[in-house]
Design an enzyme around this catalytic site. Sequence first.
Site, PDB file in Angstrom:
ATOM      1  CG  ASN A   1       3.534   1.561   7.726  1.00 36.51           C
ATOM      2  OD1 ASN A   1       4.131   2.236   6.879  1.00 36.51           O
ATOM      3  ND2 ASN A   1       2.253   1.738   7.993  1.00 36.51           N
TER       4      ASN A   1
ATOM      5  CB  CYS B   1       0.990   5.889   9.007  1.00 44.35           C
ATOM      6  SG  CYS B   1       1.660   7.360   8.211  1.00 44.35           S
TER       7      CYS B   1
ATOM      8  N   GLY C   1       7.285  -2.469  -2.639  1.00 38.53           N
ATOM      9  CA  GLY C   1       6.915  -1.072  -2.878  1.00 38.53           C
ATOM     10  C   GLY C   1       8.081  -0.294  -3.443  1.00 38.53           C
TER      11      GLY C   1
ATOM     12  CB  SER D   1      -0.899   0.008   1.230  1.00 36.81           C
ATOM     13  OG  SER D   1      -1.731   1.146   1.204  1.00 36.81           O
TER      14      SER D   1
ATOM     15  N   GLY E   1      11.942  -3.535   2.099  1.00 33.08           N
ATOM     16  CA  GLY E   1      13.213  -3.610   1.376  1.00 33.08           C
ATOM     17  C   GLY E   1      13.395  -4.806   0.472  1.00 33.08           C
TER      18      GLY E   1
ATOM     19  CG  ASN F   1       6.259   7.899   2.445  1.00 34.47           C
ATOM     20  OD1 ASN F   1       5.184   8.433   2.748  1.00 34.47           O
ATOM     21  ND2 ASN F   1       6.577   6.680   2.839  1.00 34.47           N
ATOM     22  CB  ALA F   2       6.316  12.828   5.172  1.00 36.38           C
TER      23      ALA F   2
END
Lengths: 303, 265
Positions: free
Chosen positions: A190, A127, A264, A20, A243, A68-69
Amino acid sequence: MNLETSLCGIKLANPVILASGILGVSRSLLSEVIRNGAGAVTIKSISLEAREGHKNPTVIAFDAGLMNAVGYSNPGTAGAKKEFTGLKGLGAPVFASIIGQDASEFEKVAEALGGLEFSAIEIPLSCPHTPGFGTLAGQDTPEKTHEIVRAVIKKTKLPVFVKLSPITRNIGDVARAAEKAGASAITAVNTMGPGMIINIDAKKPVLGFRMGGVSGPALKPVAIRCVYDIYESVKIPIIGIGGIMTGRDAIEMMMAGAKAIGVGSAVHYRGMDVFKKICSEMSEWMYENGYESFDGIIGAAHG
Amino acid sequence: MDNYKKTELPEMVKITKIVYENPYVRTFFIGRKIDAQPGQFVMVWLPDLDEKPFSLSYAGNKTAITVEEKGKFTSALFKMKAGDKIGIRGPYGNGFTLKADACVVAGGCGVAPLANLIERLKNPLIIQGARSRDRIIFKGRFKGASITTDDGTAGTKGFVTDVLEAQLAKNKFSIVYTCGPEAMMKRVFEICERHGIECEASLERFMKCGFGVCGQCEADGLRVCKDGPVFPSAHLRKIKDFGSFARLKSGEKVAISDYAKWRCQ
């Protein structure tokens, strides 16, 4: 090599799943990812109302991974209902990912997406970069995990996957709480952190939110250890994420205890066809090492 | 192509010169050589504010972006002076393919990536449109451009598409390159289809990562940042959103006119 597997009764052509948050914003992009070999795909997380997320930069790549944010930008349940139609026609299972600020919001989102053709619902309680959600809202404790999972399973007949944070101190305890509450699988992990990268010439953190979740190669050893711990703690299947770049990485994750693999960040390093590449590398390794199925691989590093 | 070492971080570079193209548009030259194909773009970071994509209007020995003042980000950029620093990462995306016997159709600020292309082409026919005389960009940069203005204050009164139709009636071209408002590009593409001529259009969508992982800029399964921003006819036929829909920052798909209004904030 036959890579078919099943996850909570869901048949997968192969165990490599789109994680996701990467690419999963539209039906047509999911279709592209499936065309590129993914055994299943997960949509970008949906909240009750639309969210704009954080300011750019939201996604960057550093020497050892991505950070990422994004801040859970998404079109809300109303937008999702328009976007994710006719999912059965895509040729591979599609997993929803839903978020909420509390158990009742999770319930509402699960209910709202009920009419769509998702094969499972993933709930990330992990998250690290969005105030009100995940670890910043304390959703990663065994107690909160139990409460939210109970709430969601009351509102859906679909298998519920719980996505855990690698920064949780005793990840096995959280996994056990999820299993006890009725979760069908654990997704681990996550992104880790939050971390920070500062541009020294600007004297400023690069990400718009200043800090963000770390993924990609930097996360892999942590993810492997988390999956290893979870495998010791629960009986429900684990989707191992963190990873995974190559077929060998995928096998390693399976040996830690994962039944399926999430991918991802590797899309950045190896292209959208990374799903096909990982599958063929897994097949090759299995052939060379005399495996005809994943039996004997999953959890092999234990004991 | 596998590439395990790919970092994508902004580097602070100096603005070396600012050229006032017209009252609304400025070109910012930066002190960094960027090898880029015409049509490629960079992400420009203003620390503490935001980061946005801009196509390169000059590439190679001179590197520049050409910007129209529209919203918060571009206003902040317009307050900057030569010597100030901005963050740059890229170049990203594909570029235009370079072909002979080309026609270039530019609308408004869309001339920015095309200017860089025109300088690599051999005698292309150039059709450049603007709303009015005071909105024309790169005056005198290329010779022999057919200028159109909506109000007739310069060149021919009318639209670039009128000139394109007239040209296609009497001349043969192997390709038409276009960049400008999406409704204009859609009309250019439709004219090309009718005449059986290949078209390449440079699309714009709200972007986040710029390198093909987040999916924010997708249009019918194609990532504008990675598979584009330049799309050939084969893709333009497939992209149902082309000329019709685009996504807001939340990912919600809206009519392209609503998207354009939102982008000016």
